[in-house]
Design a protein around this motif. Sequence first.
Motif, mmCIF file in Angstrom:
data_model
loop_
_atom_site.group_PDB
_atom_site.id
_atom_site.type_symbol
_atom_site.label_atom_id
_atom_site.label_comp_id
_atom_site.label_asym_id
_atom_site.label_seq_id
_atom_site.Cartn_x
_atom_site.Cartn_y
_atom_site.Cartn_z
ATOM 1 N N THR A 144 15.754 62.434 1.703
ATOM 2 C CA THR A 144 15.384 63.810 2.022
ATOM 3 C C THR A 144 16.330 64.756 1.283
ATOM 4 O O THR A 144 17.531 64.746 1.527
ATOM 5 N N GLN A 202 15.815 68.762 -0.994
ATOM 6 C CA GLN A 202 15.144 70.031 -0.712
ATOM 7 C C GLN A 202 13.649 69.739 -0.498
ATOM 8 O O GLN A 202 13.114 68.786 -1.065
ATOM 9 N N PRO A 203 12.969 70.565 0.290
ATOM 10 C CA PRO A 203 11.564 70.270 0.610
ATOM 11 C C PRO A 203 10.668 70.129 -0.620
ATOM 12 O O PRO A 203 9.847 69.209 -0.669
ATOM 13 N N CYS A 246 7.846 63.891 12.842
ATOM 14 C CA CYS A 246 8.776 64.727 12.076
ATOM 15 C C CYS A 246 10.053 65.080 12.846
ATOM 16 O O CYS A 246 9.999 65.316 14.058
ATOM 17 N N LYS A 286 19.253 72.703 8.942
ATOM 18 C CA LYS A 286 19.170 71.933 7.697
ATOM 19 C C LYS A 286 18.769 72.848 6.537
ATOM 20 O O LYS A 286 17.650 73.373 6.502
ATOM 21 N N TRP A 294 15.160 73.986 4.797
ATOM 22 C CA TRP A 294 14.013 73.467 5.544
ATOM 23 C C TRP A 294 13.496 74.424 6.608
ATOM 24 O O TRP A 294 12.465 74.168 7.232
ATOM 25 N N PHE A 350 9.596 75.511 6.895
ATOM 26 C CA PHE A 350 8.835 74.810 5.858
ATOM 27 C C PHE A 350 7.524 74.295 6.465
ATOM 28 O O PHE A 350 7.508 73.696 7.537
#
Length: 290
Positions: free
Chosen positions: A32, A34-35, A58, A79, A82, A85
């Motif tokens: 994981t 960056q998105p 999630c 975080k 995120w 998002f």
Amino acid sequence: MLIGGIEAGGTKMVCAVGDENGAIKDRVSFPTRQPGETFEDIIGYYRNWDIKALGVGCFGPIDLNKDSDTYGYITKTPKAGWEYFDVVGTLKKALNVPVGFDTDVNGAILGEVTWGAARGAESAIYVTIGTGVGVGVYVNGGLLHGLVHPEGGHILLERHPKDTYKGRCPFHGNCAEGLASGPAVEERWGKKGVELADRDEVWEMEAYYIAQALMDYIMAYSPQKIILWGGIMHQEKLFGMVRKEVLHMLNGYVAHKQILENIDTYIVPPALGEDPGILGAIKLGMDALA
Ligand code: ZN
């Protein structure tokens, strides 16, 4: 029929493809980051499979209210990158399939209710004691949401008389996550749980905290089965200690033979091994399709 399932965590994203019988055909794991880049990997993976739907269990907090403008989003998380998002929207737009969405722990209890140790239960909970403490709640045949979603890891606990540790949770100190999570054990004793295996006082204190939390969940949700797991529960002797402590704390108040006579089959590890979360995510996908 192929269904995708994603166990979306703060450190890794486990992506699997399975079928409606809970058989996993393939899986990969992406770190994981960056998105944007993380979801590029996820979407690229699923483009190679003819999936009919996708489910996501999630990390949170997330928005599960279907009437909300931010349904399917991760909400106010510390975080970086995120916050707010759009998980569901991003996947739907790229893959054009129905997307089921719930918390990671609700996904895990759904997996265990569908194919695992809680099969057939109307009400059951999944409790994970690891990096954090989380509780997935299945009641009267459905996953529990509510105002936001339950955060059973943050119930307050009575301190062990010998515990002087301040607690790990920055919000509450002496909540279950603050006192019993893996990082709490490490900070309190100065070593990781695996290095403390032979220290009885460590596990006695841990069982005291976990049992208090389970007692509260038994009183509040009246589950027919408790699935207990997470990194800390890999110390196998803890199961026996926790069961004994739960019986002691309940003190005969919940007079059901499942607890009084059969606690060994009441508080159990998952039957799906390390897969309740990913299989639950696949079931979330199946439910989204239905
Ligand atoms: Zn807390």
